[in-house]
Structures are given as C-alpha cells and as structure tokens.
Design a protein around this motif. Structure first.
Motif, PDB file in Angstrom:
ATOM      1  N   LEU A  68      26.380   0.044 -18.012  1.00 33.90           N
ATOM      2  CA  LEU A  68      26.400  -0.593 -19.321  1.00 33.90           C
ATOM      3  C   LEU A  68      24.938  -1.345 -19.303  1.00 33.90           C
ATOM      4  N   ALA A  69      24.078  -0.994 -20.253  1.00 33.28           N
ATOM      5  CA  ALA A  69      22.641  -1.816 -20.301  1.00 33.28           C
ATOM      6  C   ALA A  69      23.101  -3.063 -20.878  1.00 33.28           C
ATOM      7  N   TRP A  70      22.214  -4.155 -20.741  1.00 30.17           N
ATOM      8  CA  TRP A  70      22.487  -5.586 -21.147  1.00 30.17           C
ATOM      9  C   TRP A  70      22.177  -5.495 -22.501  1.00 30.17           C
ATOM     10  N   ALA A  71      21.477  -4.880 -23.305  1.00 28.48           N
ATOM     11  CA  ALA A  71      21.316  -4.588 -24.680  1.00 28.48           C
ATOM     12  C   ALA A  71      22.580  -4.261 -25.429  1.00 28.48           C
ATOM     13  N   SER A  72      23.354  -3.138 -24.839  1.00 28.70           N
ATOM     14  CA  SER A  72      24.357  -2.539 -25.422  1.00 28.70           C
ATOM     15  C   SER A  72      25.556  -3.436 -25.145  1.00 28.70           C
TER      16      SER A  72
END
Length: 573
Positions: free
Chosen positions: A532-536
C-alpha cells in the motif's frame, strides 16, 4: 521537330487517359475552387494558377516543412474526400483530448508511483513521509457543533423531590470497584439507583483493585462536601453508615460467601430501573440497609427513564469534582504543555493503552521476539487460566479480534496514523499511560516520529509529584484532567478512561476540538498491506476519520451514555 511534337502530344494523351488522371480531374471538377482556379490560370497566360490563387492559404508552402508522417496524418499532401476528411478531424480531436487528460493526470500519477511505501524501518526507527499540516487539524467544523449545549443541571425553579428522612426506603451501600474511571461510573450509577428506589445513599467505598493495588478513599480524590450539597435536591447522601447500625461487618463480607443476608448479588448487567423496583427495593425495605455486590455496569442506559440518565450526567459532570490541589496541578501541567515552544501552543493528549495487563487481557497477538511471546503466554496462563486453557485456540482468535478492531494499537501503529492524519514532527504530545509493555524499544517508533513527547513525570519536578504518588488514583486523576483540557485527544483503545474523556469533551463544549477515535479495523487491514503506497494510505486514513472527530452523535439502543451524552444531557443552543 515535327516528330518531337508528335511524341509529346501522344504522351499527354496517354496521361489524360490514365485512371489516376481521371480521378484527379474528377476531384478537381467536384471542388468549389476548380472553376475559379482554371479561369485565373487562363487569364495569367500560362502562369501557375495554384501559386496565384487567393482562395488558398498564403502560407501553404510552410506545410511542406512538416515531416511527411505528420502531413499525411493532417491530410496536407493531397486533397481527401469529405468523408475521409471528417474521420481525420474526429481522430485529431480524440488525440487532443487524450493528450490534455494525460497532461492533467501526470502529476497525480507521478506522485502515486514515486512515493515510498507506507513506512521504511531502520532497526527500531520508523521513517514515514512528511505531510503538510491541514487547516482543520485541531478543530471540528464549528457549523456542525455550535447548536448544542449542556443541560443536565437542575433548573433553578425545579423543586426538590427528596422524601423526608423518615420516609426513606432504606439505605444502600456500594463498593465502587476497579480503577478511578470505573469507580466514577459506579458512583454515578449508585446515585441513580438510590433515586429510582427513593433510598438514602451511603458514601460509596472505593474498593481496592487487583491491578491498581490502591487504597484510596473517596475523600482522597473527590470533594465530598460539594458532592453531597450539589445533589441534596436529588438524593439524600450520608457520609457514613448510621451509628445505630451495629452489623457493619456484614456490609464488607466477600462476594464469595454463599449466604449473606445483607448483600444483593443477583443483579444482571445493564439491569433496568424496573428490575431494581421489583427485586432490590423489597429487600431494602425488609433489612433497612443493604450492600450491592458486584456493582460494575449494573444499570442500563436505554431501559431507564430519561430523567435518571440526566441525573447520571449531573453527577458525572457537575457533582464529582476533584480536590483543589489536583485541579491546580492539572492546570499547571496543561499550561506547561502550551508554553513548551511558544505561548498558547496547542497540544495533543494521547491515551496510550499498552500496559502489560492490557496486552495480556486483550489476548491479541503483537510483534515481538520469541522470548517475549513465551513470557506473555506464561503471564496469561497465570492470570487468566480459564480463558487461556492450553493456548491452542488463541492464535485464530487473536487474528479475528485484530480484524474486528478489538486490539490495542501499538505505539508504532498510532504514530503512523497520526502522521497520515497530518500531524507533524513538531506536534506537542502529552502521553497518558501506565508503564508501556516493552519499554523504550516499544516506544521508539512513536518517539522518533514525534520527539516532543512528554509525560506528567517529565513536566513536573520530583517534589511536585511526591504528594500524588501516595495514591495511584491521584495520578490517574491528573492524566484525566490534562487530557480533558487538551486541544486534541487521541485514544488507542476503548476503556472507561477514553469513554469518559470523549463524553466530557462533548458535553462541556470541547467537542469543537477534536477527539479522535481511530478506526482500528480499517487500520489493521491497511497496516497489514506491504504494497500500500503512502498516498493511498493517507487518503484512506483522512477519509475514514472525518466522522470520528468527537462530534455529538444521536443515541441508539444500547448506546453508551458516558461516551455520548447527547440525547439525555444536551439540548439545542
């Protein structure tokens, strides 16, 4: 010479009869510019009509500078039929729209593909991306909160309805068990059932708890005179057991005694008001003085009259006042928090539930070494042998509890959530907790991400804290008040402390300031996703917590009065 002219004429005739020439002539005949061009050509005595035509763009020769594929795409090399020309224009429009869409979405796509994953761990240090601090970091929208006010106090024109002393139904004696906040709820409920049965309440005894190991008395924490005087028009309260009663020891017998003629033991959890009238009141009238054991959560919320719930709020928010020296020390700690960096600096209060007892009682699985897991299993087997059994069933149970959001958040987990919400490294945080299980290593991720992390022991001197160390409950009272006065309150697990803080901030009007209750179920799912990417993740956290900021909420069947006092205790401003 005649032969040359004859061969030239023959070549021209063959060219005019070729299919390409016929198609070109047909195209020229169908063009609206054909007749004009021909006439101009004849008038100019054989000059190039195409070059002299004013109806064609004067910069036609610039098109020859374009690359051949682009000229072909734009249909510049040779005339096209109308249907083909329309198709090319549609294609060109679609390509232009796709290009614009790509230009607008490129920054967003780049930010998503170019961000680091959730956090990078270096030893015991957790590194997370910085986030910009939003404007609404410390407050809920005022438009949503300005229409409510507290209204649990007695009205000035409301007459007393306490029966004369000779007409009392009898006396009830309560043992308030557990820690400070569980005891507080028990005191509120004791006043309520005394009102229901029109009985006299003997000042509750704060019973020693097996975890807290504290011998604090009511008068060591609360202002007894204020408590009795404030409620004098609601319930008659006496400080001690009447002198004429000679069987006082019977009120303090153990709950394990099979037969006890002075103790009511069969009260179910969240009992209704009618249950007390039907089952407890007759025994009080018979014996005059009765003890009720146990008394944890022995009165419901939605099965009692609204006025009784309003009375419980009156006890909780107005009658129960801490002693002046506790209030003064809490004010001093709150002032120090605001002035650590600059005058009037906002601060966050974090209730960190991660003591050894809480970790053990939760029966959840946590990150740790094999040695830690073995020690925790032995601790659970010793303290809760009937729940532990052989331990084989605990692993799937622990996984299920974590998915359902029933496990305490670890210090590192709450640190990541706070950073995702937008709180920066400079945020001042007051930590209200016992001794954290795992010590400094467990606290390292939180402290590395938020270095301005302090406890009451770090704010106050040893001499100032000496008096409060005599009673563990006094220390809990200081944490309670400093959290209540904070600009943002964050809980990491349920419990009476967090519920009472949330409810008190809502009731007192401090719900304009945020009280964050993390969505532990969603966080368990997100924090367990390594891709899971930080922005998401940030987007998920912000959106899911927009409605978890501590605003008053309408009550529902089985609601918790202490966390949400809106319906019975608050009214329109």
């Amino acid at each position: 010479m005649a032969e040359l002219r004859h061969s030239t004429a023959a070549a021209a005739a063959r060219a005019s009869n070729s299919p390409a020439k016929r198609d070109s002539d047909a195209s020229s005949a169908s063009s609206p510019f054909a007749s004009t061009s021909a006439a101009r050509g004849r008038d100019d005595d054989g000059k190039d009509a195409h070059r002299s035509s004013p109806l064609l763009p004067h910069h036609h020769h610039h098109k020859q500078l374009l690359p051949s594929p682009l000229r072909s795409l734009l249909a510049l090399d040779e005339p096209r039929p109308p249907t083909a020309s329309l198709s090319y224009r549609i294609l060109l429009a679609v390509l232009a729209l796709l290009l614009l869409a790509a230009l607008f979405s490129a920054p967003s796509l780049w930010s998503r593909f170019n961000v680091p994953y959730l956090c990078q761990k270096e030893g015991i240090t957790l590194h997370c991306p910085q986030t910009k601090e939003p404007l609404s970091l410390w407050e809920n929208p005022r438009a949503a909160t300005a229409s409510w006010k507290p209204c649990a106090e007695r009205r000035s024109d409301e007459p007393s309805d306490v029966p004369p002393e000779k007409e009392t139904s009898g006396y009830i004696f309560i043992h308030a068990e557990g820690g400070l906040n569980q005891q507080r709820i028990a005191i509120c409920n004791a006043v309520a059932i005394a009102k229901i049965m029109e009985a006299t309440l003997i000042l509750p005894v704060l019973k020693q708890d097996q975890i807290w190991k504290d011998q604090t008395k009511f008068e060591d924490i609360f202002d007894v005179d204020h408590f009795i005087n404030y409620l004098k028009d609601d319930v008659r309260i006496v400080r001690d057991i009447p002198d004429w009663f000679t069987e006082k020891d019977e009120l303090f017998t153990s709950i394990n005694v099979v037969y006890d003629r002075r103790t009511v033991k069969n009260i179910p959890k969240y009992a209704s008001a009618q249950f007390y009238i039907d089952n407890v009141l007759p025994r009080i009238k018979e014996k005059t003085i009765m003890s009720i054991k146990p008394f944890v959560d022995r009165l419901g919320y939605d099965n009692v009259p609204m006025e009784i719930n309003r009375l419980r709020c009156r006890v909780n928010y107005h009658a129960l006042k801490f002693l002046p020296h506790i209030e003064e020390m809490a004010d001093k700690l709150a002032t120090q928090m605001r002035n650590r960096t600059s005058s009037g600096n906002p601060y966050m209060a974090l209730h960190l539930r991660y003591e050894k007892g809480m970790v053990g009682l939760s029966f959840c699985d946590f990150a740790g070494t094999r040695e830690e897991k073995v020690m925790m299993a032995a601790y659970r087997q010793k303290e809760w042998p009937r729940r532990f059994k052989n331990g084989s069933h605990l692993w799937p149970l622990a996984l299920q509890k974590r998915k359902e959001g029933r496990c305490p958040l670890e210090p590192g987990e709450i640190a990541v959530i706070l950073r995702a919400l937008g709180y920066t490294r400079e945020t001042q945080i007051y930590v209200a907790s016992g001794q954290v299980y795992g010590g400094k290593n467990r606290m390292a991720p939180l402290r590395n991400m938020f270095p301005n992390l302090v406890t009451k022991e770090e704010l106050a001197s040893t001499a100032e804290m000496e008096h409060f160390r005599k009673h563990v409950t006094s220390l809990a009272a200081l944490d309670f008040l400093v959290c209540l006065k904070s600009d943002v309150f964050v809980m990491t697990h349920g419990g009476n402390f967090a519920k009472l803080i949330m409810g008190a901030r809502r009731y007192s009007g401090r719900h304009r300031l945020k009280s964050i209750k993390p969505d532990k179920g969603l966080m368990s799912k997100s924090l367990g996703d390594p891709y899971l990417a930080w922005a998401s993740f940030t987007e998920d956290v912000v959106i899911s917590h927009q409605a978890r900021g501590g605003l008053p909420e309408p009550t529902f069947p089985g609601y918790d009065l202490w966390e949400n006092p809106l319906t019975p205790c608050m009214c329109r401003a």
